[in-house]
Design a protein around this motif. Sequence first.
Motif, PDB file in Angstrom:
ATOM      1  N   ASP A 331       0.852  -1.180   0.000  1.00 18.24           N
ATOM      2  CA  ASP A 331       0.000   0.000   0.000  1.00 18.24           C
ATOM      3  C   ASP A 331       0.887   1.228   0.000  1.00 18.24           C
ATOM      4  O   ASP A 331       1.593   1.480   0.961  1.00 18.24           O
ATOM      5  N   GLY A 332       0.842   1.941  -1.043  1.00 22.18           N
ATOM      6  CA  GLY A 332       1.563   3.212  -1.047  1.00 22.18           C
ATOM      7  C   GLY A 332       0.642   4.270  -0.460  1.00 22.18           C
ATOM      8  O   GLY A 332      -0.167   3.988   0.393  1.00 22.18           O
ATOM      9  N   VAL A 333       0.752   5.472  -0.955  1.00 16.09           N
ATOM     10  CA  VAL A 333      -0.235   6.471  -0.566  1.00 16.09           C
ATOM     11  C   VAL A 333      -0.896   6.914  -1.855  1.00 16.09           C
ATOM     12  O   VAL A 333      -0.313   6.807  -2.929  1.00 16.09           O
ATOM     13  N   PRO A 336       1.334  10.346  -4.099  1.00 11.60           N
ATOM     14  CA  PRO A 336       2.720  10.567  -3.668  1.00 11.60           C
ATOM     15  C   PRO A 336       3.248  11.948  -4.034  1.00 11.60           C
ATOM     16  O   PRO A 336       4.000  12.550  -3.254  1.00 11.60           O
ATOM     17  N   VAL A 337       2.846  12.455  -5.192  1.00  5.90           N
ATOM     18  CA  VAL A 337       3.339  13.774  -5.605  1.00  5.90           C
ATOM     19  C   VAL A 337       2.867  14.834  -4.615  1.00  5.90           C
ATOM     20  O   VAL A 337       3.642  15.690  -4.174  1.00  5.90           O
ATOM     21  N   VAL A 339       1.948  14.320  -1.470  1.00  6.09           N
ATOM     22  CA  VAL A 339       2.610  14.101  -0.177  1.00  6.09           C
ATOM     23  C   VAL A 339       4.005  14.719  -0.194  1.00  6.09           C
ATOM     24  O   VAL A 339       4.429  15.405   0.742  1.00  6.09           O
ATOM     25  N   LEU A 340       4.707  14.477  -1.292  1.00  4.48           N
ATOM     26  CA  LEU A 340       6.075  14.980  -1.422  1.00  4.48           C
ATOM     27  C   LEU A 340       6.080  16.507  -1.422  1.00  4.48           C
ATOM     28  O   LEU A 340       6.917  17.143  -0.766  1.00  4.48           O
ATOM     29  N   PHE A 343       5.323  17.886   2.026  1.00  4.21           N
ATOM     30  CA  PHE A 343       6.496  17.768   2.892  1.00  4.21           C
ATOM     31  C   PHE A 343       7.536  18.826   2.549  1.00  4.21           C
ATOM     32  O   PHE A 343       8.051  19.527   3.421  1.00  4.21           O
ATOM     33  N   GLN A 344       7.804  18.981   1.266  1.00  7.23           N
ATOM     34  CA  GLN A 344       8.879  19.898   0.870  1.00  7.23           C
ATOM     35  C   GLN A 344       8.499  21.362   1.067  1.00  7.23           C
ATOM     36  O   GLN A 344       9.381  22.213   1.209  1.00  7.23           O
ATOM     37  N   GLY A 346       7.512  22.551   3.668  1.00 10.63           N
ATOM     38  CA  GLY A 346       8.052  22.940   4.967  1.00 10.63           C
ATOM     39  C   GLY A 346       9.565  22.946   5.026  1.00 10.63           C
ATOM     40  O   GLY A 346      10.146  23.114   6.098  1.00 10.63           O
ATOM     41  N   CYS A 347      10.199  22.688   3.903  1.00 13.08           N
ATOM     42  CA  CYS A 347      11.673  22.558   3.900  1.00 13.08           C
ATOM     43  C   CYS A 347      12.345  23.676   3.118  1.00 13.08           C
ATOM     44  O   CYS A 347      13.480  23.528   2.663  1.00 13.08           O
ATOM     45  N   ARG A 348      11.623  24.766   2.920  1.00  8.16           N
ATOM     46  CA  ARG A 348      12.247  25.828   2.103  1.00  8.16           C
ATOM     47  C   ARG A 348      12.483  27.084   2.919  1.00  8.16           C
ATOM     48  O   ARG A 348      11.913  27.256   3.958  1.00  8.16           O
TER      49      ARG A 348
END
Lengths: 348, 603
Positions: A331-333, A336-337, A339-340, A343-344, A346-348
């Motif tokens: 089971d993936g999610v 995914p794009v 989700v990614l 997530f990202q 919050g990383c900038r």
Amino acid sequence: MSFMTKPKIHHPNLPKNKLGLTTRDYEGGMSTLCAGCGHDSITAGLIEAVWALDIEPFRVAKMSGIGCSSKTPAYFLREAHGINAVHGRMPSIATGAQAANPELHFIGVSGDGDSLNIGFGQFAHAIRRDVNMLYIIENNGVYGLTKGQFSASADVGSKAKYGQVNENPPIDPVLTAITLGCGFVARGFSGDKEQLIPLIQAGLKHNGFALIDVISPCVAFNDHQGSSKSYAHTREFFHPAIHTDFIPPREEIKVEYEKGRAMPIELHDGSTIVLRKIDVDHEPTNRAAAIGYLERHREAQEIVTGLLYVNSEEHEEGGRKLPARSLTGVDGVGDPVGVLEAFQGGCR
Amino acid sequence: MPKVNDFTLKIATVNGTGSASANALLMKSIFRMGVPVMGKNYFPSNIQGLPTWYEIRVTDPGHLTRAGQVHFMVAMNAETFAKDQAELAPGGYLFYDSTWPRHREITRDDITVIGVPLAEMINHHFVEPRTRILMKNVAYVGALAALLDLDLDIIEQLLKETFGEKKAKLVEPNMEAVHIGYDYAKKHYDCPLPLHVKKADMTKGHVIVDGNTTAALGAMLAGANVAAWYPITPSTSVMDAFTSFCAKHRHDEDGTPQYKIIQAEDELAACGMVLGAGWMGARAFTATSGPGISLMNEFVSFGYYTEIPAVIFDIQRVGPSTGMPTRTQQSDINECAYAGHGDTRHICLYPADPREAFDFSIKSFDLAERFQTPVFMVSDLDIGMNEWMVPELKWDESYQPDRGKVLSAEDLDKLEGRYGRYQDPDRDGIPQRTLPGVHPKGAYFTRGSGHSEHATYTEDAAEYQRVLDRLRRKFDTAKDHIPAPYIDYARSKPVKAGIISLGSCDLAVKEARHNLKGKGTEFDYCRIRAFPFTDHIRRFIDEHDTIFVIEQNRDAQLKCMLQAELDADAKKLVSILHYNGLPIASMHIESTITDYCQEAEAC
């Protein structure tokens, strides 16, 4: 030799279970254990018990560690996957396997060395996690495959085949399991199949970790005078505390029990364990009382058997059992794009 | 000499004082100003009271690695003041809290000293003791903002994001502390210093992430659904991140979790749980570090021989036991490649940064199932726990999990004759697998070394050896499926010497190569990304007279493997080793190569 295929003989008169299978369909390879080994009787008991529960053999997973006992899963349920793990570490394999697919039935077979010496930690933690499995210790007090060393279940003063005397106190898996919070703790004797089979059935149906410590004499290294795990000694000090009947779901409970002496316990799937006290002193649903009873009889050197402690309610009420389903698909999610990107962000 | 947007700042504090958040704030504000930035945290194995450092490199040339020089030291820890002062490059700046004057301790005359009475000002402004400790750190951020010309609006925005709506009221006191430092520096020093940050546009398309988080994200997106672990630094944050990603994204519509995470009683049990789940058909993994791998060895062998998929993230660190577990190293290269008893060898992937940790994490699960074997993703503390600026992670929309050769109930229904678990139907060394509970025909009894091709017990010499030889063939097949090495040849002309390295050495090697080229010598470069070693690596060695093998351990583990696996000529291989617990620095590589080349005239 265990790789020899047992000839499948068709006996037209053998009784069939609801799946139309006979006990022969629940057998495995030929045993390579010594003639008269207690473990083979337990294997026979397992075959009968699983057959009588109408479980499809391939829906069982067989787990074991290392040692004579751990060879035995090859001798029953040939249509079930089995795993012969490393010494003392079967509980972790079972924990992971059960987490991945809780829809199967899990039978673990271990020995006293495997569970109480090298694997004591994993044994304890599997109980603590309440892994949903039947866990049988085939207990003979010695290491068979390495030829007769004492295990942690050997009693003080017990003599080895060549005269050494054990000085260390034993670890009692039954008392240990009760104190660790195990909800199903029994002791049996490989020489008493009649008592053992309902225990196995009840243990398989118990929702959680079910321990059966089965005294199973080693004919090669521990069946002599001076051993407290010999056939003769076990028979002499055998003390059945309680008689267990296993009644499958929807079967009417016909017997009337004398008040105070018998108690039916309904399991999560509607089947019932009926406990009939042989010894009125014993309170199998009271943890403190059960421990006290076991301690008193241990002092008298008696080998107390039967379903010694049971608590089938605690686990269901405690909410420990989540709706369980198989995790064997990937089971993936869904996105995914997304989700990614989230997530990202919050990383900038 | 340091200049605008090209210098290294190091902050020496005491751990447990909240300095980590202050330092992260500094790093991120430089990133938001559009200037490439590296941040590395050298923290103690301790909760409160021991020395800790944070190194920030501002680098518009894009060398996001340790150079090995410090131009600006924020010396907030009295205990390490002398050492911190000594570490400064000539011409550098020493910043300290002048609440406690240190005239006698300041011994160098080739540096500029900047004193700011942080504690005094903060104690005057804030009352609560814990707040005073925390705000002292925020105040040095403010002073540095003035001295280095950082954007206060960006700092305020970052504080707002950090505290969120729930703790929004904390933004104001933090900004007060920022201003206390900022205003003092403005008033007393000529701001900004010649060494400062100037807004640029070089960080677009990049993110700041750590490799444990990206590995966990990769695992979740690859469909991993059973994880078992035992807490150990520096791998713990892999499972922390996996847990929080799953809690957010991995539920059925009715809220039932689609995953199970088990905290085991030790690493051996964790490995057993992963193998149990893998045997059952789940995508399972564990995360650990060197000491954990040591404990797992017995099960790793078992997984290798029984051919059960498993993914093990090894976040390497210094070991054993106490003292240095929070420092980085590449000292498990041998341990992972050959973990276990008996003839064992394992597929290993060596990511160089958090982005590759994400890609390789996904890849690990596919390789583990394709090859039915434990796969190691060999990361390290530097990649796993430090915040790296990397290009954005990308999702390959065509991705389909590779579940390998698993026979379904239909396959088994159609199967004529007997199923043989350990046969080699496709001549690639990879057998066909069945899962428990699927079909009676697929059943077999899984055991260690002594099994035949039909998974029956055997002690027959030939039968055993056939299985062992096939396992070797399977390992060789993996060469076509693992990430190929990254190879970069010198552009101008063929050169005599090359560099081989792996993992987190990458950026330091690249900077050293760049600098050496500037001085007139070029080197070819091969970064190994996986084990087994492929023919590309053999060819690369053959093409050169000298190969510098750069790695972060004492015993030249990679070099030994190159000799053993590729029969590489030992005389050709020159080790450059770094193993003091800090990430390798480019200057160390550059000077070692320069010295060697001068002496040996080999380059």
